[in-house]
Design a protein around this motif. Structure first.
Motif, mmCIF file in Angstrom:
data_model
loop_
_atom_site.group_PDB
_atom_site.id
_atom_site.type_symbol
_atom_site.label_atom_id
_atom_site.label_comp_id
_atom_site.label_asym_id
_atom_site.label_seq_id
_atom_site.Cartn_x
_atom_site.Cartn_y
_atom_site.Cartn_z
ATOM 1 N N ALA A 289 7.360 -1.236 8.826
ATOM 2 C CA ALA A 289 6.394 -1.575 7.774
ATOM 3 C C ALA A 289 5.458 -0.420 7.436
ATOM 4 N N GLU A 290 4.899 0.225 8.428
ATOM 5 C CA GLU A 290 3.930 1.282 8.173
ATOM 6 C C GLU A 290 4.578 2.533 7.574
ATOM 7 N N LYS A 291 5.872 2.685 7.760
ATOM 8 C CA LYS A 291 6.572 3.852 7.215
ATOM 9 C C LYS A 291 6.597 3.843 5.689
ATOM 10 N N HIS A 292 6.480 2.675 5.077
ATOM 11 C CA HIS A 292 6.470 2.586 3.613
ATOM 12 C C HIS A 292 5.271 3.341 3.042
ATOM 13 N N ILE A 293 4.137 3.209 3.672
ATOM 14 C CA ILE A 293 2.924 3.863 3.210
ATOM 15 C C ILE A 293 3.051 5.376 3.410
ATOM 16 N N GLU A 294 3.527 5.778 4.570
ATOM 17 C CA GLU A 294 3.726 7.204 4.859
ATOM 18 C C GLU A 294 4.664 7.841 3.840
ATOM 19 N N PHE B 211 -5.800 2.435 0.800
ATOM 20 C CA PHE B 211 -6.074 2.116 -0.600
ATOM 21 C C PHE B 211 -6.923 3.192 -1.281
ATOM 22 N N GLU B 212 -7.862 3.748 -0.560
ATOM 23 C CA GLU B 212 -8.714 4.790 -1.131
ATOM 24 C C GLU B 212 -7.868 5.991 -1.588
ATOM 25 N N TYR B 213 -6.879 6.344 -0.791
ATOM 26 C CA TYR B 213 -5.992 7.444 -1.173
ATOM 27 C C TYR B 213 -5.258 7.116 -2.483
ATOM 28 N N PHE B 214 -4.649 5.918 -2.553
ATOM 29 C CA PHE B 214 -3.898 5.550 -3.754
ATOM 30 C C PHE B 214 -4.815 5.463 -4.972
ATOM 31 N N SER B 215 -6.030 5.012 -4.776
ATOM 32 C CA SER B 215 -7.010 4.980 -5.869
ATOM 33 C C SER B 215 -7.359 6.392 -6.317
ATOM 34 N N GLU C 224 -4.932 7.647 -8.576
ATOM 35 C CA GLU C 224 -4.812 6.730 -9.714
ATOM 36 C C GLU C 224 -3.440 6.052 -9.793
ATOM 37 N N ILE C 225 -2.989 5.564 -8.630
ATOM 38 C CA ILE C 225 -1.734 4.828 -8.572
ATOM 39 C C ILE C 225 -2.035 3.448 -7.994
ATOM 40 N N PRO C 226 -2.081 2.434 -8.857
ATOM 41 C CA PRO C 226 -2.337 1.083 -8.358
ATOM 42 C C PRO C 226 -1.172 0.564 -7.517
ATOM 43 N N VAL C 227 -1.513 -0.312 -6.584
ATOM 44 C CA VAL C 227 -0.557 -0.887 -5.647
ATOM 45 C C VAL C 227 -0.486 -2.389 -5.892
ATOM 46 N N TYR C 228 0.734 -2.941 -5.889
ATOM 47 C CA TYR C 228 0.950 -4.378 -6.043
ATOM 48 C C TYR C 228 1.973 -4.832 -5.020
ATOM 49 N N GLY C 229 1.664 -5.918 -4.323
ATOM 50 C CA GLY C 229 2.592 -6.513 -3.372
ATOM 51 C C GLY C 229 3.285 -7.707 -4.006
ATOM 52 N N ILE C 230 4.574 -7.856 -3.737
ATOM 53 C CA ILE C 230 5.367 -8.941 -4.324
ATOM 54 C C ILE C 230 6.186 -9.626 -3.233
ATOM 55 N N SER C 231 6.060 -10.946 -3.172
ATOM 56 C CA SER C 231 6.925 -11.735 -2.301
ATOM 57 C C SER C 231 7.176 -13.079 -2.964
ATOM 58 N N ARG C 232 7.978 -13.908 -2.326
ATOM 59 C CA ARG C 232 8.345 -15.210 -2.880
ATOM 60 C C ARG C 232 7.345 -16.297 -2.524
ATOM 61 N N ASP C 233 6.263 -15.933 -1.868
ATOM 62 C CA ASP C 233 5.239 -16.919 -1.528
ATOM 63 C C ASP C 233 4.575 -17.465 -2.782
ATOM 64 N N GLU C 234 4.015 -18.666 -2.654
ATOM 65 C CA GLU C 234 3.278 -19.279 -3.753
ATOM 66 C C GLU C 234 1.960 -18.531 -3.951
ATOM 67 N N LEU C 235 1.399 -18.634 -5.130
ATOM 68 C CA LEU C 235 0.159 -17.949 -5.451
ATOM 69 C C LEU C 235 -0.972 -18.359 -4.509
ATOM 70 N N VAL C 236 -1.070 -19.630 -4.185
ATOM 71 C CA VAL C 236 -2.142 -20.090 -3.293
ATOM 72 C C VAL C 236 -2.032 -19.448 -1.914
ATOM 73 N N THR C 237 -0.822 -19.253 -1.419
ATOM 74 C CA THR C 237 -0.613 -18.578 -0.134
ATOM 75 C C THR C 237 -1.029 -17.114 -0.244
ATOM 76 N N HIS C 238 -0.657 -16.485 -1.357
ATOM 77 C CA HIS C 238 -1.069 -15.093 -1.603
ATOM 78 C C HIS C 238 -2.592 -14.967 -1.593
ATOM 79 N N ILE C 239 -3.272 -15.905 -2.217
ATOM 80 C CA ILE C 239 -4.738 -15.849 -2.286
ATOM 81 C C ILE C 239 -5.338 -15.929 -0.884
ATOM 82 N N HIS C 240 -4.825 -16.826 -0.061
ATOM 83 C CA HIS C 240 -5.312 -16.936 1.328
ATOM 84 C C HIS C 240 -5.031 -15.650 2.109
ATOM 85 N N PHE C 241 -3.836 -15.102 1.944
ATOM 86 C CA PHE C 241 -3.436 -13.866 2.628
ATOM 87 C C PHE C 241 -4.345 -12.712 2.201
#
Length: 154
Positions: free
Chosen positions: A136-141, A57-61, A64-81
Motif C-alpha cells: 500500500a505505501e509503495k503507491h505513494i512512493e 498530502f502537503e507534497y501533492f498539494s 498542484e496534483i489533487p488526489v482522489y480515492g475510489i472504491s466500491r464502498d457506499e458514500l456513507v461508508t466513505h464519509i465515515h472513513f
C-alpha cells in the motif's frame, strides 16, 4: 493489468465525499490528478494507503496534483472513513464497479477492486500507473518518484 500509459483516461462521474457529483471532465478540466483505486474502507491495507496519501498530502498539494480515492464502498461508508482518519482528499463511491472496470481495477469474477494508482496529466492522459495489491505505501512512493521525473510535462 492497468490501462496503458499514454492512453486517454476513461471519463466518469461518481458521488463524492465533498457532497457533489465528481466529474473527471468537469471537476478537473485542465488539471492533472492522482486516482487511487483500493479494495475496501477500514481494512488494514486500505487504511494504510489512504493514511499514507494523507501524510503526503502537503507534497501533492505543493505540486498542484489533487488526489482522489475510489472504491466500491457506499458514500456513507466513505464519509465515515474520511472523517475517522482525517483524510484531506475526497473519496469517490463506485458502488456498481463500473468505473473500476473501465480502469481495469475490478478483479474478474469477484466483487472487489484492485489496488491500482494512476497519474493523469492535465489532458487526462495516463502518464503512469502502479499496481501492487500488498504494498500500500509503495503507491505513494511511486507517485512521488514519477512526479519528480515528469514535473515539467504535467
Amino acid at each position: 493489468m492497468p490501462l496503458k500509459q499514454g492512453t486517454k483516461a476513461p471519463v466518469f462521474s461518481l458521488a463524492s465525499t465533498a457532497g457533489n457529483l465528481f466529474s473527471l471532465e468537469e471537476t478537473l478540466k485542465g488539471k492533472p490528478c492522482i486516482l487511487f483505486f483500493y479494495p475496501k474502507d477500514f481494512t488494514p491495507g486500505c487504511t494504510k494507503e489512504a493514511c499514507s496519501f494523507r501524510d503526503e498530502f502537503e507534497y501533492f498539494s505543493s505540486v498542484e496534483i489533487p488526489v482522489y480515492g475510489i472504491s466500491r464502498d457506499e458514500l456513507v461508508t466513505h464519509i465515515h472513513f474520511k472523517n475517522k482518519f482525517d483524510l484531506p482528499f475526497d473519496l469517490l463511491a463506485d458502488e456498481t464497479g463500473k468505473v473500476s472496470k473501465m480502469y481495469r481495477a475490478k478483479v474478474p469474477f469477484l466483487n472487489m477492486t484492485r489496488r491500482i494508482t494512476y497519474l493523469l496529466d492535465h489532458d487526462h492522459v495516463i502518464r503512469y500507473s502502479y499496481e501492487n495489491m500488498f504494498g500500500a505505501e509503495k503507491h505513494i512512493e511511486e507517485m512521488k518518484r514519477i512526479i519528480a521525473e515528469l514535473e515539467v510535462t504535467l
